[in-house]
Design a protein around this motif. Structure first.
Motif, mmCIF file in Angstrom:
data_model
loop_
_atom_site.group_PDB
_atom_site.id
_atom_site.type_symbol
_atom_site.label_atom_id
_atom_site.label_comp_id
_atom_site.label_asym_id
_atom_site.label_seq_id
_atom_site.Cartn_x
_atom_site.Cartn_y
_atom_site.Cartn_z
ATOM 1 N N ILE A 85 -6.835 -4.204 7.140
ATOM 2 C CA ILE A 85 -6.844 -3.605 5.808
ATOM 3 C C ILE A 85 -7.187 -2.270 5.686
ATOM 4 O O ILE A 85 -6.556 -1.515 4.926
ATOM 5 C CB ILE A 85 -7.926 -4.625 5.045
ATOM 6 C CG1 ILE A 85 -7.602 -5.978 5.102
ATOM 7 C CG2 ILE A 85 -8.140 -3.979 3.568
ATOM 8 C CD1 ILE A 85 -8.856 -6.904 4.477
ATOM 9 N N ILE A 86 -8.254 -1.662 6.309
ATOM 10 C CA ILE A 86 -8.637 -0.406 6.139
ATOM 11 C C ILE A 86 -7.712 0.850 6.911
ATOM 12 O O ILE A 86 -7.446 1.572 6.172
ATOM 13 C CB ILE A 86 -10.161 -0.237 6.878
ATOM 14 C CG1 ILE A 86 -11.028 -0.956 6.049
ATOM 15 C CG2 ILE A 86 -10.461 1.079 6.820
ATOM 16 C CD1 ILE A 86 -11.216 -0.926 4.516
ATOM 17 N N ASN A 87 -7.262 0.243 8.080
ATOM 18 C CA ASN A 87 -6.158 1.269 8.909
ATOM 19 C C ASN A 87 -5.072 1.065 8.015
ATOM 20 O O ASN A 87 -4.532 2.525 8.231
ATOM 21 C CB ASN A 87 -6.081 0.791 10.336
ATOM 22 C CG ASN A 87 -7.237 0.896 11.097
ATOM 23 O OD1 ASN A 87 -8.039 2.052 10.863
ATOM 24 N ND2 ASN A 87 -7.584 0.374 12.052
ATOM 25 N N ILE A 105 0.926 -1.408 0.016
ATOM 26 C CA ILE A 105 0.067 -0.046 -0.116
ATOM 27 C C ILE A 105 0.846 1.251 0.027
ATOM 28 O O ILE A 105 0.473 2.269 -0.562
ATOM 29 C CB ILE A 105 -0.868 -0.009 1.321
ATOM 30 C CG1 ILE A 105 -1.943 -1.023 1.087
ATOM 31 C CG2 ILE A 105 -1.728 1.309 1.364
ATOM 32 C CD1 ILE A 105 -2.637 -1.396 -0.028
ATOM 33 N N SER A 106 2.095 1.356 0.722
ATOM 34 C CA SER A 106 2.842 2.331 0.690
ATOM 35 C C SER A 106 3.449 2.704 -0.557
ATOM 36 O O SER A 106 3.344 3.757 -1.319
ATOM 37 C CB SER A 106 4.014 2.165 1.650
ATOM 38 O OG SER A 106 5.023 3.147 1.769
ATOM 39 N N HIS A 163 -4.159 -13.830 5.338
ATOM 40 C CA HIS A 163 -5.379 -13.308 5.942
ATOM 41 C C HIS A 163 -5.111 -11.875 6.872
ATOM 42 O O HIS A 163 -4.032 -11.810 7.453
ATOM 43 C CB HIS A 163 -5.884 -14.430 6.985
ATOM 44 C CG HIS A 163 -7.083 -13.673 8.056
ATOM 45 N ND1 HIS A 163 -8.230 -13.462 7.533
ATOM 46 C CD2 HIS A 163 -6.963 -13.308 9.158
ATOM 47 C CE1 HIS A 163 -9.049 -12.823 8.397
ATOM 48 N NE2 HIS A 163 -8.259 -12.961 9.515
ATOM 49 N N ARG A 164 -5.832 -11.015 6.713
ATOM 50 C CA ARG A 164 -5.730 -9.748 7.544
ATOM 51 C C ARG A 164 -7.384 -9.469 7.946
ATOM 52 O O ARG A 164 -8.095 -9.393 7.116
ATOM 53 C CB ARG A 164 -5.062 -8.538 6.827
ATOM 54 C CG ARG A 164 -3.856 -9.006 6.222
ATOM 55 C CD ARG A 164 -3.173 -7.888 5.340
ATOM 56 N NE ARG A 164 -2.127 -8.428 4.842
ATOM 57 C CZ ARG A 164 -1.950 -9.044 3.773
ATOM 58 N NH1 ARG A 164 -3.072 -9.440 2.872
ATOM 59 N NH2 ARG A 164 -0.654 -9.361 3.312
ATOM 60 N N PRO A 165 -7.507 -9.229 9.207
ATOM 61 C CA PRO A 165 -8.872 -8.644 9.600
ATOM 62 C C PRO A 165 -9.228 -7.320 8.939
ATOM 63 O O PRO A 165 -8.379 -6.702 8.436
ATOM 64 C CB PRO A 165 -8.814 -8.438 11.102
ATOM 65 C CG PRO A 165 -7.428 -8.395 11.423
ATOM 66 C CD PRO A 165 -6.620 -9.038 10.275
ATOM 67 N N SER A 176 -15.371 -12.303 -1.674
ATOM 68 C CA SER A 176 -14.492 -11.208 -1.737
ATOM 69 C C SER A 176 -15.151 -10.138 -1.354
ATOM 70 O O SER A 176 -16.336 -9.798 -0.739
ATOM 71 C CB SER A 176 -14.487 -10.895 -3.255
ATOM 72 O OG SER A 176 -15.505 -10.751 -4.150
ATOM 73 N N ILE A 177 -14.215 -9.000 -1.515
ATOM 74 C CA ILE A 177 -14.545 -7.713 -0.844
ATOM 75 C C ILE A 177 -13.788 -6.695 -1.805
ATOM 76 O O ILE A 177 -12.784 -6.914 -1.984
ATOM 77 C CB ILE A 177 -14.124 -7.390 0.738
ATOM 78 C CG1 ILE A 177 -14.723 -5.961 0.852
ATOM 79 C CG2 ILE A 177 -12.573 -7.628 0.723
ATOM 80 C CD1 ILE A 177 -14.597 -5.569 2.469
ATOM 81 N N ILE A 178 -14.473 -5.633 -2.008
ATOM 82 C CA ILE A 178 -13.926 -4.590 -3.163
ATOM 83 C C ILE A 178 -13.920 -3.098 -2.363
ATOM 84 O O ILE A 178 -14.773 -2.738 -1.610
ATOM 85 C CB ILE A 178 -14.944 -4.741 -4.385
ATOM 86 C CG1 ILE A 178 -15.016 -5.931 -4.917
ATOM 87 C CG2 ILE A 178 -14.560 -3.589 -5.433
ATOM 88 C CD1 ILE A 178 -16.281 -5.953 -6.138
ATOM 89 N N ILE A 179 -12.577 -2.511 -2.475
ATOM 90 C CA ILE A 179 -12.427 -1.386 -1.860
ATOM 91 C C ILE A 179 -11.924 -0.352 -2.852
ATOM 92 O O ILE A 179 -11.154 -0.688 -3.706
ATOM 93 C CB ILE A 179 -11.413 -1.625 -0.649
ATOM 94 C CG1 ILE A 179 -11.723 -2.510 0.247
ATOM 95 C CG2 ILE A 179 -10.991 -0.370 -0.176
ATOM 96 C CD1 ILE A 179 -10.986 -2.886 1.170
#
Length: 246
Positions: free
Chosen positions: A198-200, A126-127, A192-194, A237-240
């Motif tokens: 992911i958001i923080n 992400i960085s 895996h990441r809670p 899945s999740i989409i961000i």
């Protein structure tokens, strides 16, 4: 991703059978959902992380993108991309996502479809993505849902007497880290990441989270695959969608 599972010939052959099926998960659920979040790509420069067979890269060109770079670690995937989805404004590069800091380019959008759960160092990724994005640049990605990746022993279901699935079991959710699952009789490593992690991580890297989707099947998808009803119990899945903060 240290090991390139998609260049295991037996695994890739079985995986290809799924993708060749018109009514696979990606086509019925993930792709329609993530496509709705795409920005206007006219004249834009796009980086596709884990580009696979290049279908999304060519779509971005068809949507008006000026240039697309697609990276993937799999030689098998890139061979298909080059043969099936070549274009003068698409560049395919064999590269691990850990190495994207080596790309000397700025992008209007960084995109990734169902690949980030293979990345060990999410913070670094992400960085690096933030550094590659232009001002107001967009990050749009999907990954396996934390509910799906959490159980260390794989997903298990409670079923009724007729074998119908009633609910999925959730375990190990707050234990972040590597998971090993069997897929096509092959051990596959994921991470895996809670949701908070992911958001923080995005927030720490100065992203504004614009939208989160946990995609579920519509009537058309259910008409083609009745088993997709499982997505109402436990999304795959999740989409961000996130954007660089001003």
């Amino acid at each position: 991703m240290d090991k390139n599972i998609y260049d295991n010939e037996m695994f890739f052959k079985e995986y290809s059978k799924i993708r060749e099926n018109e009514y696979n998960y990606n086509n019925l659920i993930e792709k329609p959902a993530i496509s709705k979040l795409l920005p206007n790509l006219d004249g834009k420069i796009v980086l596709d992380l884990g580009c696979g067979n290049g279908d999304n890269c060519i779509e971005f060109i068809n949507r008006g993108a000026e240039k697309v770079i697609g990276i993937d670690i799999s030689s098998n995937m890139l061979d298909i991309a080059i043969n099936k989805n070549s274009h003068e404004n698409i560049q395919y590069i064999k590269m691990d996502m850990d190495q994207i800091c080596e790309i000397n380019e700025k992008f209007d959008m960084v995109y990734s479809s169902l690949a980030i759960h293979y990345v060990k160092n999410y913070d670094l990724l992400i960085s690096n993505i933030r550094k590659l994005l232009k001002t107001d640049g967009i990050l749009l990605f999907s990954q396996e849902h934390p509910y799906t990746t959490a159980p260390k022993k794989g997903c298990a279901w409670t079923k009724d007497e007729s074998g119908n699935k009633l609910y999925a079991h959730l375990s190990d959710y707050m234990y972040s880290g590597k998971r090993e699952v069997m897929w096509f009789k092959t051990k596959v490593e994921k991470y895996h990441r809670p949701m908070s992690e992911i958001i923080n991580t995005l927030i720490r890297e100065k992203f504004n989270v614009k939208e989160i989707i946990e995609p579920i099947p519509d009537e058309y998808a259910l008409s083609k695959r009745s088993d997709m009803v499982d997505e109402f119990h436990r999304p795959t899945s999740i989409i961000i969608k996130a954007q660089i903060s001003k």
